[in-house]
Write an enzyme that holds these catalytic residues in place. Structure first.
Site, short mmCIF file in Angstrom:
data_model
loop_
_atom_site.label_atom_id
_atom_site.label_comp_id
_atom_site.label_asym_id
_atom_site.label_seq_id
_atom_site.Cartn_x
_atom_site.Cartn_y
_atom_site.Cartn_z
N GLY B 133 0.82 -1.20 0.00
CA GLY B 133 0.00 0.00 0.00
C GLY B 133 0.85 1.25 0.00
N CYS B 134 0.25 2.36 -0.36
CA CYS B 134 1.01 3.60 -0.51
C CYS B 134 1.51 4.11 0.84
CB CYS B 134 0.17 4.66 -1.23
SG CYS B 134 -1.46 4.95 -0.52
#
Lengths: 323, 323, 323, 323
Positions: B133-134
């Site tokens: 995920g970012c």
């Protein structure tokens, strides 16, 4: 064997963009970046985004064995620099200032106006290039096909520019608190780029003498130039699209869009997009660019590619920011 | 011979970034971009910035002869897609959703967690990769060296994210009029990325059980993630720098800065910059990334490079937007 | 009969806001605005938005017959000004600098800390007021009810501030091109406002000695401060809401929201909104303000109202910008 | 005794601004805010900034005993509403849509065009007012003095508008990720406001038949409209200033600036500022407003004040946002 390039004035915005482009250029090595005030410091001390990309240092020396030098100096400074500095005759000069755009020369050096869509053959044979202004590039690319067809008359142009167009100096109009969410104009109907625009257009349509009315607007964003021009024109929309599409065929960075365009389509690229509309007897031409890329350092690299006989698009296939 | 890649879900933000990166990748050919709703339309009908770059069309067909497929689908959709679609066993999958980040598998496909700075050797040998995920990427890169040294305890983290993190769907909090000049928070102390972060950290420091307190902030800009974490730590600033610098030695995209960093140093690049501060007994770690590049599609390409045995940085030397 | 007010240092941001508020104050007349460098010029020569609102000129004279003087000077300058200038004893001073917030006095003048929600009765009786800092106001208003209930322990706080917090001086971090779309931090865990915050909190909860960990973030918007604090707390969410609601009952500018808040709810107003969340054992408190209004000149006018016996809200029912 | 006002369509942007202005109006009480979809909910459930300012609820009832009703409905909806709803003849209507700007009437109700600088005496005697469009207001105020002097000829106008001009509906061009840092145009040379503009101008200069060329630009900020118009004109700059200054003498919200103006001088106020330039034979007129205040709800309140015999500026002395 890779060509070698140097940059004079590497601490400013256009110098920084030239560095970024040349560091990733497949056929050119960045040999030196000259800056008196920063000599000895790493490039990333000034251009913080370069941390991790290069350990090159600014230098106060000029290496005359390079193939090409980019002058990223202020207006007036480029001419002064060439007058007072020994640059080997063999070195090509790409000047990003306005000092040589109207046919000026210095110490026998002559400059070809570096708008490839108007002048590509001449640029290929040129020793030195005067890189066009940012507004001038976008406005001209919106008007060149009409000029070539002899269809120009009085033109009405609005241009909205990002803040990078004003450089990195601190001023009231560059203060974030002032400029955020703000709009203003400057040099209305008197912008200095009108001269180089008219010069190119008259080269294509010698009888052109209509007014070029240009309203420059300060936008509240960092990058990009939006141009909308309109003029009286008898062409139908289809004819106009045909005129523009065939004019730009073979030019790799300038494209005609049949859909509505918006500025962020070209930000951080070397592209120019053009869109046309016809409203009663008037033709409307929208043209957009990134002022620091196609409007400055990207076009300078494009000109370098042409001058050095490289692929025109080398090093210029850039990932758009889009968002 | 060039490798060939396909993209599933090419109409969204991460799909678009994957397209942009693969179009310019020197060793990989973009074979197809799958999108049911857009099949038959040119890519630039959805990603308007691609006008002039490619005439490729979206397709509803899947070519099983490619080397790798990127899944750019919503959370939950990736698993469903793999369950219901025949993908040749030989095809590598790089999944950008959160469906396989915690060790999940589907039809015998297992996924390695694709954070190269933690897992590079495993990724090189992996058949499939679950892309992080970012927020998870930036937070983990700020903490990995401490975890490896067994120094983690309760961590306090603030993260500010650009609007692209929320995707392209229209919502009250994505309305320009609402979001411009605005700040808000969401999922305070409960963000779903905490699970994958803890999983990686415990892999390095098995005894780690301290709280991870994370305050996610919606920023009023499109791209980028800023992370500031702090925790109790006995290391001196110099020792901490040494720990981080040696941990990231050999990792081409993660760099430690001794100067104050700011988010725009990394926007539109695959880089992560880390800066440290020591205040009394606390170590402060700042880490920044572009959420769509290193936080999503750029890291996915980096993982593809590793999986396919290509140069880790191939296609990822991107021009920063800087301004 | 209207009260009369003067402003010292009227050319800066807080001076400008004080002018705007006093020009529309129903019970107070703006008698003079002092500025050495601008004496003789109209106010709108500096504060261009005042064109059409007033023809008042800046003056280098000080009228000692006014009821109240606002000091809108830099930190350190206020004390110096009072040491070297004759101000009639009868004149109330509202100082917006940090020079008198920790109990300092000058030439026998003592200052009450001007946070009405903590100190209203003392302010009403005060002769002089030290107006709180912008971050200090929003952070304290998020913590006062807990302090009064004796529930404070180690606090973790993130604050995002608009650019006006840094004043109008030109600097690298105030350049539009740099700051637009950018995020950075400063004075992490060391911000000077922590002293005045701790002083107030310990006044309410004398035994409080926990750490106040504060991460100040530079936002890319001009106005407003967002604060998120969290700490260990045994109260249920309902109990916490009850505590906060009853604490702020009767305080006209501080309100507790049961819905998610966002910064633009308070921009260009004198309000503070507070929202609570409970996540496992932790209480999360969000508090927001306009840094130039409730965080500076608006609170100064609120304090003036209290000192002069006027309605607390007089001149402070401001139209929100909202968008 | 206070006048009483109601609002129909109170959930949109112009309805919200009307609420904000009327809540603080010294001579008018906000009697009801009608919204079918929100009936029973507090105003602050929709307009979150009103939390703490009012506990009024939306209603689905219409109180026919009020003095004035504001119609804040979509174009076409206002006429439909009046056709299908019983409003007492005694109630004044101020309509913010474009339904009655060109002389239309409904059930015997006639509307005076509500541009006080052109029509103040007629508005004072009017029973109903058609409030001008946002662009129309700023463009007309830039041209009225020339029209009255019979000096209009072909006009070239650029207008840049904030996003609030497009209302609160979600759309591709209102998405933050798209609009931030972006520029685009719409309805070039065909904007619907041209009709009401021409109607007013021809009222003052009946022989005026020149083209009105208008390029509307979407700006990347929420509030405000910037207009630059130019045309051929024999007046000297001094004569033009004299013409404009004397025309607007006595009009409390429209002011002529001799200094360069910028949009944020008027944001969140009911003011219009005008600046003139003369370049060779052309007169350039810049005019700026807040599109939601003077361009919509503020002007509606100004018209209400005139219709009800109140002070023209009552409730409209607003604090500028400035920054």
């Amino acid at each position: 064997m890779a060509k070698r390039a140097g940059i004079i004035g590497g601490a400013g915005y256009t110098g920084g963009e030239a560095i970024r482009l040349l560091l990733n250029h497949p056929d050119v090595e960045l040999a030196f970046v000259h800056s008196r005030s920063n000599a000895g410091n790493p490039l990333h001390a000034v251009h913080a985004d370069l941390l991790g990309d290069t350990d090159l240092l600014f230098t106060s020396e000029i290496d005359n064995s390079v193939d090409v030098i980019f002058l990223c100096l202020g207006h007036g400074e480029a001419k002064k620099f060439l007058e007072t500095t020994d640059i080997a005759d063999s070195v090509h000069i790409i000047d990003l200032s306005q000092d040589f755009r109207l046919g000026e020369s210095v110490k026998g050096r002559e400059f070809v106006y570096g708008l490839p869509e108007a002048n590509r053959d001449a640029i290929k044979k040129a020793h030195n290039v005067a890189n066009p202004g940012c507004f001038a590039t976008a406005i001209q690319l919106g008007l060149l096909p009409l000029a070539k067809a002899g269809l120009l008359n009085e033109v009405h142009t609005t241009g909205v520019t990002g803040s990078t167009g004003a450089g990195q100096s601190l001023s009231a109009t560059s203060h974030f608190t002032w400029r955020a969410n703000n709009i203003s104009t400057y040099k209305v109907l008197t912008h200095q780029h009108l001269k180089e625009i008219r010069r190119t257009l008259q080269g294509l349509q010698p009888a052109y003498s209509g007014a070029l009315n240009f309203v420059p607007v300060r936008g509240d964003f960092p990058r990009g130039i939006w141009i909308t021009s309109y003029l009286n024109c008898d062409l139908s929309l289809e004819e106009a699209y045909e005129l523009y599409t065939s004019f730009y065929e073979g030019h790799p960075f300038t494209h005609v869009s049949k859909k509505q365009i918006d500025l962020k389509q070209v930000v951080n690229t070397n592209k120019v997009l053009i869109q046309l509309e016809k409203v009663e007897g008037k033709l409307v031409i929208h043209s957009i660019e990134d002022n620091l890329v196609k409007g400055a350092s990207g076009q300078a690299v494009q000109n370098m590619n042409l001058v050095l006989g490289l692929e025109e698009t080398a090093g210029l296939k850039l990932k758009s920011i889009v968002f």
